[in-house]
Design an enzyme around this catalytic site. Structure first.
Site, PDB file in Angstrom:
ATOM      1  N   LYS A 167       0.856  -1.183   0.000  1.00 16.10           N
ATOM      2  CA  LYS A 167       0.000   0.000   0.000  1.00 16.10           C
ATOM      3  C   LYS A 167       0.894   1.235   0.000  1.00 16.10           C
ATOM      4  CE  LYS A 167      -0.747   1.141   4.886  1.00 16.10           C
ATOM      5  NZ  LYS A 167      -0.393   2.570   4.828  1.00 16.10           N
ATOM      6  N   LYS A 201      -1.058 -10.228  11.134  1.00 10.92           N
ATOM      7  CA  LYS A 201      -1.127 -10.367  12.585  1.00 10.92           C
ATOM      8  C   LYS A 201      -1.974 -11.590  12.946  1.00 10.92           C
ATOM      9  CE  LYS A 201      -0.761  -5.362  13.332  1.00 10.92           C
ATOM     10  NZ  LYS A 201       0.463  -5.331  14.134  1.00 10.92           N
ATOM     11  N   GLU A 235      -2.385   5.092  17.905  1.00  7.49           N
ATOM     12  CA  GLU A 235      -0.938   5.086  18.069  1.00  7.49           C
ATOM     13  C   GLU A 235      -0.530   6.236  18.981  1.00  7.49           C
ATOM     14  OE1 GLU A 235       1.190   3.913  14.101  1.00  7.49           O
ATOM     15  OE2 GLU A 235      -0.465   5.246  13.608  1.00  7.49           O
ATOM     16  N   ASP A 254      -4.270   6.804   4.555  1.00 11.17           N
ATOM     17  CA  ASP A 254      -3.242   5.912   5.071  1.00 11.17           C
ATOM     18  C   ASP A 254      -3.814   4.688   5.763  1.00 11.17           C
ATOM     19  OD1 ASP A 254      -0.531   5.191   5.624  1.00 11.17           O
ATOM     20  OD2 ASP A 254      -0.759   5.948   7.672  1.00 11.17           O
ATOM     21  N   HIS A 259      -6.290  -0.818   6.039  1.00  7.40           N
ATOM     22  CA  HIS A 259      -6.211  -1.469   7.350  1.00  7.40           C
ATOM     23  C   HIS A 259      -7.570  -1.574   8.042  1.00  7.40           C
ATOM     24  CE1 HIS A 259      -2.027  -1.419   6.783  1.00  7.40           C
ATOM     25  NE2 HIS A 259      -1.747  -0.264   7.337  1.00  7.40           N
ATOM     26  N   LYS A 355      -2.961   9.336  15.487  1.00 10.69           N
ATOM     27  CA  LYS A 355      -1.598   9.390  16.007  1.00 10.69           C
ATOM     28  C   LYS A 355      -1.543  10.312  17.215  1.00 10.69           C
ATOM     29  CE  LYS A 355       0.804   8.317  11.684  1.00 10.69           C
ATOM     30  NZ  LYS A 355       1.384   7.063  12.209  1.00 10.69           N
TER      31      LYS A 355
END
Length: 512
Positions: A167, A201, A235, A254, A259, A355
């Site tokens: 990506k 994962k 995050e 992003d 995701h 973030k």
């Protein structure tokens, strides 16, 4: 194409090693190769999952040779024994496992946009080959074009040819469609493996096992019993040195169409008829296509300002390197998603990612509808809290279910308890960076964990209204170290709901 003969089971894990192939990595000198691909290959080597005839060719425009590239990568691997913030960390590097990889490393200097580079590369490849695009997104098309025009993507009964694409796959619906059309002129859809490291994962893969291997859960996994679902990927790190990438990208591009939508698909898709790759990917695509295009009033965008993380002052996004001092790029997104199908109609899915948050957390929280209160009308119990099942992906891998029980004493009072497990308490978890399974699956031809063109395009279609609306929309600031902008709380409050709190003090090891 004819099937390959079964391989002799000689791995340490009882799993057959992958068939012999040449892995060609475009971007041999890049960070992805050093910090993720090589540690993943090292772990596969340690598990005995690579063929003795496995070979690696690194392609880069910078000058180097076999010995120089081997030394560079060996130094990087050894540095992981000292770097506690690395995606892969080990107390020591096993010489046998790394030696297996190092002796198979070959460097090839070439220009990604010149035909002669691919023609020269073709002379070095025979048999099975995987071409890994560990390069900037602008090179995806040129690399596939070069491979196709040089005949490197032609398969035979005795040799497969596959391409792995990282990506971001496009920057909006139009560019994703254009890239899909471009690469599919050179090879068949089955040869392309669009990779999303979230699906590497173990806990993400285990969502299907939790849902479909337990009769306890699947009957309740529907609108009659589920009130809403929260999907979080928070995050504590900022953009660090990635400002030049992040400025034109932002949190929405992003994280969300890839995701976050992959987590959404895993938790909400219909049961496939089998675990065949196409059966699973078809159900994921159908789920993504059922997501109603997200409107601006169902979304919140935020950007972190200066604040405090773990007792230390940290800069705001606009003060980060390579970021415009007047930037309106979002570092936080909260969304309300609606899925228009029979299973989930009327059940909101709330998604948030950001973030510089107060804690590091990736999880899916399924909130069930509350039990009827009438039974407890004459007791001191004021409320019957709904049950919540939390599938924890990062930093802890496990599952927690919150239930109500009677508290000790002569009266009927309810107490809240948790039943939970952590994977590390039940299984011998091996060190990994999340790419091991994905690389192995690509070598063995299992595309289950890779995205198909229709899945990619459905994700972009869902966020397309936001991409257009946010071109000129303001961004709400939130303090670094907080849970995000206040508008995100208001998004749920309008529906009489609220976010689960983020864990405070869970330090992020590294930016993804």
């Amino acid at each position: 194409m004819a099937e390959h003969a079964p391989l002799k089971d000689t791995s340490k894990s009882g799993i057959a090693p992958a068939p012999a192939c040449t892995l060609v990595i475009f971007g041999a000198g890049g960070d992805l190769t050093k910090r993720l691909l090589m540690p993943a290959l090292y772990n596969l080597s340690g598990g005995g999952l690579l063929s003795r005839d496995f070979k690696i060719i690194g392609v880069d425009h910078n000058a180097n040779d076999d010995a120089g590239w081997r030394k560079d990568l060996t130094d990087t691997m050894q540095s992981f024994t000292k770097d506690k913030t690395a995606e892969f960390h080990a107390d020591h590097i096993d010489k046998t496992s790394w030696g297996f990889i190092a002796e198979r490393l070959h460097f090839f200097q070439g220009d990604f946009e010149k035909d002669e580079s691919y023609q020269a590369l073709a002379k070095k490849i025979d048999g099975n080959a995987i071409f890994y695009c560990a390069v900037a997104a602008r090179f995806f098309g040129p690399v596939v074009d070069g491979l196709g025009q040089a005949g490197l993507l032609k398969q035979t009964d005795d040799a497969f040819r596959r391409v792995v694409i990282e990506k971001p796959f496009g920057s909006d619906l139009a560019s994703a469609k254009a890239l899909n059309a471009r690469i599919l002129r050179q090879a068949d859809e089955s040869q392309f493996y669009r990779i999303d490291h979230f699906l590497g994962k173990e806990t993400v893969q285990s969502i299907m096992a939790i849902r479909f291997a337990n009769g306890l859960f699947e009957p309740l996994w529907r609108r009659e019993h589920v009130d809403h679902v929260q999907i979080t990927a928070a995050e504590t790190v900022g953009v660090e040195m990635r400002g030049s990438f992040y400025e034109p990208t932002g949190a929405l591009r992003d994280m969300v169409p890839n995701h976050m939508f992959q987590l959404l698909c895993m938790v909400a898709m219909e049961p496939p008829n089998s675990f065949d790759a196409e059966a699973v990917r078809t159900e994921k695509a159908k789920l993504a296509e059922a997501v109603k295009p997200i409107q601006p009033d169902q979304a919140v965008r935020g950007q972190y300002a200066a604040g405090t993380e773990h007792g230390k002052d940290v800069a705001g996004y606009r003060d980060e390197p390579n970021v415009d001092e007047k930037s309106s790029t979002e570092t936080y997104v909260a969304l309300k998603l609606e899925i228009e199908n029979w299973r989930w109609a009327g059940v909101p899915f709330y998604v948030r990612t950001g973030k510089r948050m107060s804690g590091r957390l990736t999880e899916i929280a399924v909130h069930f509808k509350p039990a009827p209160y009438r039974l407890f009308r004459d007791t001191p119990t004021d409320d019957v809290a709904p049950n919540v099942m939390r599938i924890q992906i990062d930093p802890d891998a496990g599952e927690t279910t919150e239930i109500n029980v009677k508290a000790p004493g002569p009266q009927m009072r309810l107490g809240r308890v948790e039943t939970s497990f952590l994977y590390k308490d039940f299984f011998d978890e091996k060190p990994n960076v999340g790419y091991e399974t994905l690389l192995y699956d690509c070598m063995t031809g299992d595309a289950t964990l890779f995205q198909r063109a229709d899945n990619i395009e459905a994700g972009w279609a869902a966020v397309e209204p936001l991409l257009e609306a946010w071109k000129s929309a303001p961004v709400e600031l939130y303090a670094a170290g907080s849970d995000g902008p206040t508008a995100a709380d208001e998004l749920l409050a309008r529906d009489g709901r609220r976010w689960l709190p983020l864990p405070v003090g869970t330090r992020e090891e590294s930016s993804r």
